[in-house]
Design a protein around this motif. Structure first.
Motif, PDB file in Angstrom:
ATOM      1  N   LEU A 344       0.822  -1.205   0.000  1.00 15.01           N
ATOM      2  CA  LEU A 344       0.000   0.000   0.000  1.00 15.01           C
ATOM      3  C   LEU A 344       0.860   1.261   0.000  1.00 15.01           C
ATOM      4  O   LEU A 344       0.551   2.238  -0.677  1.00 15.01           O
ATOM      5  CB  LEU A 344      -0.930  -0.009   1.215  1.00 15.01           C
ATOM      6  N   ARG A 345       1.956   1.245   0.759  1.00 19.59           N
ATOM      7  CA  ARG A 345       2.829   2.420   0.828  1.00 19.59           C
ATOM      8  C   ARG A 345       3.522   2.701  -0.501  1.00 19.59           C
ATOM      9  O   ARG A 345       3.988   3.822  -0.729  1.00 19.59           O
ATOM     10  CB  ARG A 345       3.879   2.236   1.919  1.00 19.59           C
ATOM     11  N   ALA A 346       3.611   1.691  -1.358  1.00 17.35           N
ATOM     12  CA  ALA A 346       4.253   1.896  -2.654  1.00 17.35           C
ATOM     13  C   ALA A 346       3.421   2.787  -3.570  1.00 17.35           C
ATOM     14  O   ALA A 346       3.919   3.250  -4.598  1.00 17.35           O
ATOM     15  CB  ALA A 346       4.507   0.544  -3.331  1.00 17.35           C
ATOM     16  N   GLN A 347       2.172   3.008  -3.204  1.00 17.93           N
ATOM     17  CA  GLN A 347       1.280   3.818  -4.035  1.00 17.93           C
ATOM     18  C   GLN A 347       1.246   5.258  -3.518  1.00 17.93           C
ATOM     19  O   GLN A 347       0.913   5.474  -2.347  1.00 17.93           O
ATOM     20  CB  GLN A 347      -0.135   3.230  -4.029  1.00 17.93           C
ATOM     21  N   PRO A 348       1.587   6.226  -4.347  1.00 18.19           N
ATOM     22  CA  PRO A 348       1.623   7.615  -3.871  1.00 18.19           C
ATOM     23  C   PRO A 348       0.261   8.175  -3.522  1.00 18.19           C
ATOM     24  O   PRO A 348       0.161   9.203  -2.869  1.00 18.19           O
ATOM     25  CB  PRO A 348       2.234   8.374  -5.057  1.00 18.19           C
ATOM     26  N   TRP A 349      -0.806   7.502  -3.937  1.00 20.94           N
ATOM     27  CA  TRP A 349      -2.158   8.014  -3.708  1.00 20.94           C
ATOM     28  C   TRP A 349      -2.769   7.511  -2.417  1.00 20.94           C
ATOM     29  O   TRP A 349      -3.873   7.891  -2.078  1.00 20.94           O
ATOM     30  CB  TRP A 349      -3.061   7.627  -4.880  1.00 20.94           C
ATOM     31  N   ILE A 350      -2.058   6.645  -1.706  1.00 16.80           N
ATOM     32  CA  ILE A 350      -2.610   6.032  -0.508  1.00 16.80           C
ATOM     33  C   ILE A 350      -1.842   6.511   0.723  1.00 16.80           C
ATOM     34  O   ILE A 350      -0.620   6.476   0.746  1.00 16.80           O
ATOM     35  CB  ILE A 350      -2.533   4.487  -0.585  1.00 16.80           C
ATOM     36  N   ASP A 351      -2.553   6.957   1.727  1.00 15.73           N
ATOM     37  CA  ASP A 351      -1.971   7.238   3.041  1.00 15.73           C
ATOM     38  C   ASP A 351      -2.147   5.999   3.903  1.00 15.73           C
ATOM     39  O   ASP A 351      -3.290   5.627   4.212  1.00 15.73           O
ATOM     40  CB  ASP A 351      -2.693   8.404   3.709  1.00 15.73           C
ATOM     41  N   VAL A 352      -1.063   5.346   4.280  1.00 17.27           N
ATOM     42  CA  VAL A 352      -1.149   4.208   5.189  1.00 17.27           C
ATOM     43  C   VAL A 352      -1.025   4.741   6.618  1.00 17.27           C
ATOM     44  O   VAL A 352       0.009   5.278   7.004  1.00 17.27           O
ATOM     45  CB  VAL A 352      -0.056   3.164   4.901  1.00 17.27           C
ATOM     46  N   VAL A 353      -2.091   4.602   7.366  1.00 19.64           N
ATOM     47  CA  VAL A 353      -2.144   5.108   8.732  1.00 19.64           C
ATOM     48  C   VAL A 353      -1.794   3.972   9.681  1.00 19.64           C
ATOM     49  O   VAL A 353      -2.443   2.919   9.648  1.00 19.64           O
ATOM     50  CB  VAL A 353      -3.550   5.653   9.050  1.00 19.64           C
ATOM     51  N   PRO A 354      -0.776   4.130  10.535  1.00 20.43           N
ATOM     52  CA  PRO A 354      -0.435   3.042  11.454  1.00 20.43           C
ATOM     53  C   PRO A 354      -1.564   2.758  12.430  1.00 20.43           C
ATOM     54  O   PRO A 354      -2.265   3.677  12.887  1.00 20.43           O
ATOM     55  CB  PRO A 354       0.821   3.563  12.172  1.00 20.43           C
ATOM     56  N   ALA A 355      -1.730   1.492  12.749  1.00 24.49           N
ATOM     57  CA  ALA A 355      -2.792   1.106  13.680  1.00 24.49           C
ATOM     58  C   ALA A 355      -2.623   1.780  15.035  1.00 24.49           C
ATOM     59  O   ALA A 355      -3.606   2.006  15.750  1.00 24.49           O
ATOM     60  CB  ALA A 355      -2.818  -0.405  13.842  1.00 24.49           C
ATOM     61  N   GLU A 356      -1.402   2.115  15.370  1.00 28.50           N
ATOM     62  CA  GLU A 356      -1.129   2.775  16.642  1.00 28.50           C
ATOM     63  C   GLU A 356      -1.920   4.077  16.787  1.00 28.50           C
ATOM     64  O   GLU A 356      -2.276   4.475  17.893  1.00 28.50           O
ATOM     65  CB  GLU A 356       0.364   3.073  16.744  1.00 28.50           C
ATOM     66  N   ARG A 357      -2.222   4.734  15.656  1.00 23.76           N
ATOM     67  CA  ARG A 357      -2.952   5.994  15.750  1.00 23.76           C
ATOM     68  C   ARG A 357      -4.333   5.794  16.346  1.00 23.76           C
ATOM     69  O   ARG A 357      -4.845   6.648  17.084  1.00 23.76           O
ATOM     70  CB  ARG A 357      -3.083   6.639  14.374  1.00 23.76           C
ATOM     71  N   ALA A 358      -4.956   4.660  16.058  1.00 23.34           N
ATOM     72  CA  ALA A 358      -6.265   4.378  16.638  1.00 23.34           C
ATOM     73  C   ALA A 358      -6.138   3.689  17.989  1.00 23.34           C
ATOM     74  O   ALA A 358      -6.843   4.024  18.944  1.00 23.34           O
ATOM     75  CB  ALA A 358      -7.087   3.512  15.696  1.00 23.34           C
ATOM     76  N   LEU A 359      -5.220   2.729  18.075  1.00 23.58           N
ATOM     77  CA  LEU A 359      -5.104   1.946  19.308  1.00 23.58           C
ATOM     78  C   LEU A 359      -4.469   2.757  20.415  1.00 23.58           C
ATOM     79  O   LEU A 359      -4.741   2.517  21.601  1.00 23.58           O
ATOM     80  CB  LEU A 359      -4.308   0.675  19.029  1.00 23.58           C
ATOM     81  N   GLY A 360      -3.598   3.700  20.062  1.00 21.75           N
ATOM     82  CA  GLY A 360      -3.070   4.645  21.036  1.00 21.75           C
ATOM     83  C   GLY A 360      -1.969   4.137  21.928  1.00 21.75           C
ATOM     84  O   GLY A 360      -1.442   4.865  22.750  1.00 21.75           O
ATOM     85  N   VAL A 361      -1.578   2.862  21.788  1.00 23.15           N
ATOM     86  CA  VAL A 361      -0.529   2.295  22.621  1.00 23.15           C
ATOM     87  C   VAL A 361       0.297   1.344  21.779  1.00 23.15           C
ATOM     88  O   VAL A 361      -0.134   0.883  20.717  1.00 23.15           O
ATOM     89  CB  VAL A 361      -1.096   1.494  23.829  1.00 23.15           C
ATOM     90  N   VAL A 362       1.488   1.042  22.241  1.00 23.70           N
ATOM     91  CA  VAL A 362       2.267  -0.054  21.675  1.00 23.70           C
ATOM     92  C   VAL A 362       2.380  -1.095  22.767  1.00 23.70           C
ATOM     93  O   VAL A 362       2.800  -0.792  23.896  1.00 23.70           O
ATOM     94  CB  VAL A 362       3.670   0.411  21.229  1.00 23.70           C
ATOM     95  N   GLY A 363       1.965  -2.326  22.452  1.00 21.96           N
ATOM     96  CA  GLY A 363       1.946  -3.371  23.476  1.00 21.96           C
ATOM     97  C   GLY A 363       3.297  -3.561  24.131  1.00 21.96           C
ATOM     98  O   GLY A 363       4.316  -3.568  23.470  1.00 21.96           O
ATOM     99  N   ARG A 364       3.298  -3.681  25.430  1.00 20.40           N
ATOM    100  CA  ARG A 364       4.573  -3.825  26.139  1.00 20.40           C
ATOM    101  C   ARG A 364       4.964  -5.282  26.222  1.00 20.40           C
ATOM    102  O   ARG A 364       4.164  -6.154  26.004  1.00 20.40           O
ATOM    103  CB  ARG A 364       4.449  -3.230  27.538  1.00 20.40           C
TER     104      ARG A 364
END
Length: 364
Positions: A344-364
């Motif tokens: 998906l990131r290879a396409q200039p027309w697509i913004d790949v949003v990391p899941a962290e933006r919604a989940l808000g944490v990185v699992g410890r």
């Protein structure tokens, strides 16, 4: 949404010499027709929930759904076969019967009765379902029940389940006459399933007011993988491979803390981040690149894995291209996530949003 940096692949062509002016004008028009910001996509890698011990309870599941809903996805995609592809594969049962019985058994079993009840074929059912799904405003009770029947008739039981879950008990009882006992009983059974579609995708889409789920996986390459199994057996007999697989499962088990608030959120966040992706690649995928595997079976297994992910990505592109595709969320097994994000990131027309933006944490 902040303005994205200019991608050189999206830039307008430089001023041209007179002899290329016409070509430059055509190219400029073409680029203008395809703006660089076509939409946002988030890929959320999940564990197979039924394998967690103990299995996550309603509160832990609700926490994940609430976090994902905060991103307000406009389309929710899942690891299931689209109705039109089910219909296509069903035309050749000798080749695809086993695949359909494994990955689309409800689609095949429930469609014929609804087609007969509604006097439609599968293609017509999907077309009529899409019209109801896209209709602005609210649907009448009768239209909501009809949509469930059309989605079943069109080989898309997960979308039908979405519509079924938002009906009241009284509406479901009344719907039994239209849908028939077999469909009602099966929808009820599906609603109690513990898989990620029922536990996360359906309640997420219902909370957002969606009328369908986007099916994004066809599984056809998994049939070809079976032809390689004999040549791949020596790889899996390697004690080092088994040890690595056990290690990543142990790490997943150690991070699953069902008693903690956000326990499942943290696990999903970890499985949607780079540390898990690297560990999974080393233990599950790098082994296929080893030299000396008979008949190039390892290389061929990797090629089929990439082929499957490419087809999933194609369905995500189509979802993002639709009128509701501004924010497309794909819930899928975590092993797929890094490969899909790379595509998906290879396409200039697509913004790949990391899941962290919604989940808000990185699992410890």
């Amino acid at each position: 949404m902040p303005e994205r940096p200019t991608d050189p692949r999206c830039a307008a062509p430089p001023p041209s010499r007179p002899r290329t002016a016409v070509l430059a004008a055509v190219l400029g028009t073409a680029l203008a027709a395809f703006p660089c910001a076509a939409g946002e996509v988030m890929v959320v890698g999940t564990p197979h929930l039924a394998t967690l011990r103990p299995e996550p309870g309603p509160e832990r599941l609700r926490e994940v759904v609430e976090r994902l809903a905060s991103w307000a996805p406009t389309v929710v995609c899942i690891e299931a076969i689209p109705g039109d592809r089910v219909r296509q594969l069903a035309g050749d049962p000798a080749a695809w019967g086993e695949l359909l019985s494994t990955f689309a058994v409800d689609a095949i079993r429930l469609a014929p009765e609804q087609q007969a009840r509604l006097s439609v074929d599968g293609a017509t059912a999907l077309r009529l379902a899409r019209e109801l799904e896209a209709r602005p405003g609210s649907l009448t009770d009768a239209e909501r029940v009809r949509l469930v029947g059309l989605q079943l008739a069109g080989h898309e039981p997960w979308s039908a389940l979405l519509g079924w879950t938002v009906l009241t008990d009284e509406e479901r009882a009344a719907a039994a006459k239209s849908l028939g006992r077999a469909a009602v009983e099966r929808l009820g059974a599906l609603a109690s399933s513990r898989n990620e579609i029922v536990s996360l995708a359906v309640p997420l889409a219902a909370r957002l007011g969606h009328r369908r789920l986007c099916m994004a996986d066809v599984f056809v390459d998994e049939v070809a993988v079976q032809t390689l199994e004999e040549d791949l057996v020596p790889l899996f007999r390697d004690p080092g491979v088994a040890k690595g697989l056990e290690a990543i499962e142990a790490a997943k088990a150690a991070r699953w803390k069902p008693e903690e608030k956000d326990g499942l959120v943290r696990l999903v966040a970890w499985m949607s981040a780079s540390d898990y992706a690297e560990a999974d690649r080393r233990t599950q995928w790098d082994l296929f690149a080893r030299a000396g595997v008979p008949n190039r079976a390892g290389e061929r297994r990797l090629a089929l894995w990439h082929a499957r992910n490419a087809e999933i990505a194609a369905h995500v592109y189509r979802a993002a291209s639709g009128p509701d595709g501004a924010r497309t969320l794909l819930l899928i097994g975590a092993a797929h996530r890094p490969f899909l994000e790379a595509a998906l990131r290879a396409q200039p027309w697509i913004d790949v949003v990391p899941a962290e933006r919604a989940l808000g944490v990185v699992g410890r």
